[in-house]
Enzyme design. Structure first.
Site, PDB file in Angstrom:
ATOM      1  N   GLY A  66       0.910  -1.330  -0.018  1.00 43.98           N
ATOM      2  CA  GLY A  66       0.001  -0.023  -0.024  1.00 43.98           C
ATOM      3  C   GLY A  66       0.954   1.250   0.010  1.00 43.98           C
TER       4      GLY A  66
ATOM      5  N   GLY B 113      -0.297   4.819  -0.090  1.00 38.52           N
ATOM      6  CA  GLY B 113      -1.108   5.862   0.291  1.00 38.52           C
ATOM      7  C   GLY B 113      -0.196   6.776   1.308  1.00 38.52           C
ATOM      8  N   LEU B 114      -1.032   7.609   2.201  1.00 41.72           N
ATOM      9  CA  LEU B 114      -0.042   8.434   3.043  1.00 41.72           C
ATOM     10  C   LEU B 114       0.566   7.501   4.070  1.00 41.72           C
ATOM     11  CD1 LEU B 114      -2.445  11.387   3.749  1.00 41.72           C
ATOM     12  CD2 LEU B 114      -0.444  11.230   2.425  1.00 41.72           C
TER      13      LEU B 114
ATOM     14  N   GLY C 146       1.394   4.454   3.679  1.00 35.58           N
ATOM     15  CA  GLY C 146       2.407   3.468   3.022  1.00 35.58           C
ATOM     16  C   GLY C 146       3.716   4.266   2.343  1.00 35.58           C
TER      17      GLY C 146
ATOM     18  N   SER D  25     -16.998  17.567   1.708  1.00 35.66           N
ATOM     19  CA  SER D  25     -16.055  17.671   3.079  1.00 35.66           C
ATOM     20  C   SER D  25     -16.727  18.090   4.258  1.00 35.66           C
ATOM     21  CB  SER D  25     -14.915  18.575   2.626  1.00 35.66           C
ATOM     22  OG  SER D  25     -14.280  19.000   4.044  1.00 35.66           O
TER      23      SER D  25
ATOM     24  N   ARG E 135     -19.255  13.144  13.946  1.00 36.72           N
ATOM     25  CA  ARG E 135     -19.806  12.412  12.470  1.00 36.72           C
ATOM     26  C   ARG E 135     -20.799  11.580  12.915  1.00 36.72           C
ATOM     27  NH1 ARG E 135     -14.356  11.522   8.875  1.00 36.72           N
ATOM     28  NH2 ARG E 135     -14.234  13.706   8.366  1.00 36.72           N
TER      29      ARG E 135
END
Length: 637
Positions: A40, A42-43, A45, A284, A330
């Site tokens: 991975g 992404g951020l 990895g 967002s 959330r």
């Protein structure tokens, strides 16, 4: 197995500093003798691979996309939290720590969360040095905005493209190490299995998604940075390719899976428009800073928004939670939106939406001001819906977004499998039962830049730089197992597509293990998933061959894993007889309809152990000990 979290003793603010000093170090000259696999990019990895390569380790990085730039981290919009207190509004490391613990409804480890809050400040400095174009105030200082679950402004952002800009920063660091020869990059390559030698992770089995070739790769340690499992619900805000396969295959090799029922519903998504959709689009959370959420006061009121007078509008979040208003966490915002729609006050053709209205902000500050802060988000909404959000309110509804559950890890980010680590959303460790907005990017970069470079070194120093024997029979056995699995899928040759099964699973999960759960519904869902699994292995249609580009085959393996994961999620939700954060059991709620925890019986991490095909999984419990924060009923009033 006794779950040892390895949380250091002492005051929470001193744990990480003392722990780092106690970790073993690898001699700089020896680092080049170690190989590390990172799955991975992404951020989590990309930052881990770049940081470890910079230290001198030899790194192999794998992603199923054609480039690390396409990792799903790119989709994060609103920002990244850090306790810099640039606004001088009362923020601190402790306040970020407390907000995160409280926002997660007191179901996260204190030690991990405080470390996350502490290193958050370093992340911003790192990213600015990489050239990440954070928004700035007129005088040139970095700007901040608020996010849900907080009363301070601590979220750094790059308009509505924060994830993209942060990923480009991490990708630039990774690219430099690729050019230096310290990282070998394997794109369009998917992990199919974990190679275990004498109970220790020593490699992975992969499939080349272009040629179909299955082969194994050896290393001294394996880092999984493969994101979350939100696509178990079929429709989610995740990219279609996002999946649980790497983590699930590791789980079946011995890595415990923790709190799988802790999934996050995001309150501001563009509502479902029909069965043609394959994913949902996130608006967002930053929009809740200046947009106001409301519904008509009268059920069944279908008048256009501009024809409903102010006196006939219910700004329900502001009414129920005056201290936090539209910036409640959330899970709270999502449940309240669902309640309004269930009461017949939903808007739009389906009635499954509420308004997010910017008319007051436009009147107060002007459309140009709103466009400067949120312009790309407004453009995206207009392109998808055909409506102008500057002139009429957005319509939003909750949707599956993030998963707080994941592989169980200790304080060093090691799983229950020696030599196997999990970083970012792939692990369970930092968010409890509900993640605060703008904390996903924070965790991914904290794990990759500032935690794993210390902790993996401790393990490598312990095992020594002896080369890994890639000719060990375990590698060939794992390869053959993966090949047999592919052949089994291709041999079924049924009549239903993989997408049909995935969509059916998604309906079951959303209806019975989504925003609200009940014992009756969960038991029904378990039986339905078991029937679906049996039918899948009898009647799925996987076209094509194994040794070629075959996206139907890719999806089949991922959906098969989702089906098994779905059953475990239901088991986990059934076993937790309380409501907390995103896990809302309708039997356990306060008189006001809020989540009602049972701290006496359920203040623990549920870590599930795979016991074999067709066998019930065994739960292990890690008690959550709160030395700093007092357990109280969450209140945002």
């Amino acid at each position: 197995m006794i779950l040892d979290s390895k949380i250091p003793a002492g005051p929470v603010a001193e744990k990480w500093g003392k722990h780092k000093f106690g970790l073993k170090l690898v001699n700089p000259a020896n680092k080049r003798k170690y190989e590390i696999i990172v799955v991975g990019t992404g951020l989590a990895g990309a930052s881990a691979a770049a940081s470890l390569a910079e230290l001198g380790y030899k790194v192999k990085a794998f992603c199923f996309q054609d480039s690390p730039r396409r990792a799903h981290s790119i989709a994060a919009q609103g920002g990244i939290n850090a306790a810099k207190n640039y606004k001088n509004d009362g923020d601190s490391v402790y306040r970020l720590f407390y907000d995160t613990i409280k926002g997660g409804d007191y179901r996260a480890r204190e030690g991990n969360v405080y470390r996350l809050a502490d290193v958050s400040r370093n992340i911003i400095d790192q990213c600015v040095a990489q050239g990440v174009p954070f928004a700035r105030e007129y005088g040139g200082y970095l700007d901040n905005r608020s996010f849900g679950g907080s009363q301070v402004s601590r979220t750094f952002y790059a308009r509505g493209q924060t994830g993209q800009q942060l990923l480009l920063g991490a990708y630039s660091a990774l690219s430099r190490q690729i050019a230096e020869g310290n990282v070998t990059m394997y794109a369009r390559t998917e992990m199919l299995d974990l190679v275990m030698v004498d109970g220790v992770a020593q490699g992975i089995v992969t499939r080349d998604l272009v040629t179909g070739e299955i082969k194994s790769h050896a290393a001294h340690a394996v880092l999984l940075c493969t994101g979350g499992y939100g696509n178990v619900f079929y429709l989610s805000t995740n990219a279609q390719g996002s999946n649980v396969t790497a983590a699930w295959r590791a789980h079946k090799r011995g890595a415990y899976f923790a709190n799988p029922c802790f999934t996050q519903i995001h309150p501001t998504c563009i509502p479902v428009s029909g069965d043609h959709q394959s994913k949902l689009t996130l608006m967002s959370e930053s929009l809740r800073n200046d947009g106001r959420v409301w519904v008509p006061k009268a059920p069944g009121d279908k008048r256009p928004a501009d024809q409903i007078p102010e006196a006939e509008r219910d700004y329900f979040l502001e009414r129920k939670y005056p201290s936090f208003g539209n910036l409640v966490p959330r899970d709270v915002a999502s449940r309240n939106a669902k309640e309004q729609c269930d009461a017949g006050k939903g808007v739009g053709g389906s009635g499954l939406a509420v308004y997010l209205d910017f008319s007051d902000s436009v009147k107060r500050n002007g459309a140009a001001w709103v466009k400067e802060k949120y312009g790309n988000l407004f453009d995206m909404y207009a392109q998808i819906t055909g409506e102008d959000p500057y002139k009429s309110p957005m319509r939003i509804y909750p949707a599956v977004h993030y998963t707080m559950g994941g592989l169980w890890v200790d304080y060093n980010l090691m799983t229950t499998v020696k030599g196997l680590y999990a970083l970012g959303e792939c692990n369970f460790s930092d968010h409890g039962a509900n993640r605060l907005g703008a904390s996903a990017l924070m965790q991914g970069l904290a794990d990759g830049y500032f935690v794993i470079p210390y902790t993996v070194g401790d393990y490598l120093a312990t095992i020594g730089p002896k080369p890994i024997d890639a000719t060990h029979p375990a590698f060939k056995e794992a390869e053959n197992s993966a090949k047999d699995y592919v052949k089994k899928l291709l041999a079924i040759n049924g009549t239903k597509t993989v997408t049909e099964y995935h969509r059916e699973l998604g309906h079951i999960m959303w209806d019975y293990c989504g925003m609200s759960r009940s014992e009756e519904g969960l038991k029904k869902a378990k039986a339905m998933i078991q029937e679906l699994k049996a039918d899948f292995w009898r009647n799925v249609k996987v076209a094509g061959e194994g040794e070629e580009l075959n996206q139907s085959l890719e999806k089949a393996g991922r959906v098969a894993d989702f089906i098994e994961l779905g059953e475990l999620m239901v088991d986990d939700a059934l076993a937790r007889n309380e409501s907390c954060g995103g896990h809302f059991r309708v039997e356990y709620q306060t008189a006001d309809g809020e989540a009602q925890r049972d701290d006496e019986n359920y203040a623990y991490v549920a870590a599930w152990e795979f016991k074999g095909e067709g066998q019930p999984e065994q739960v292990h419990k890690e008690a959550l000990v709160y030395e700093t924060v007092k357990l109280t009923q969450r209140s945002y009033v």
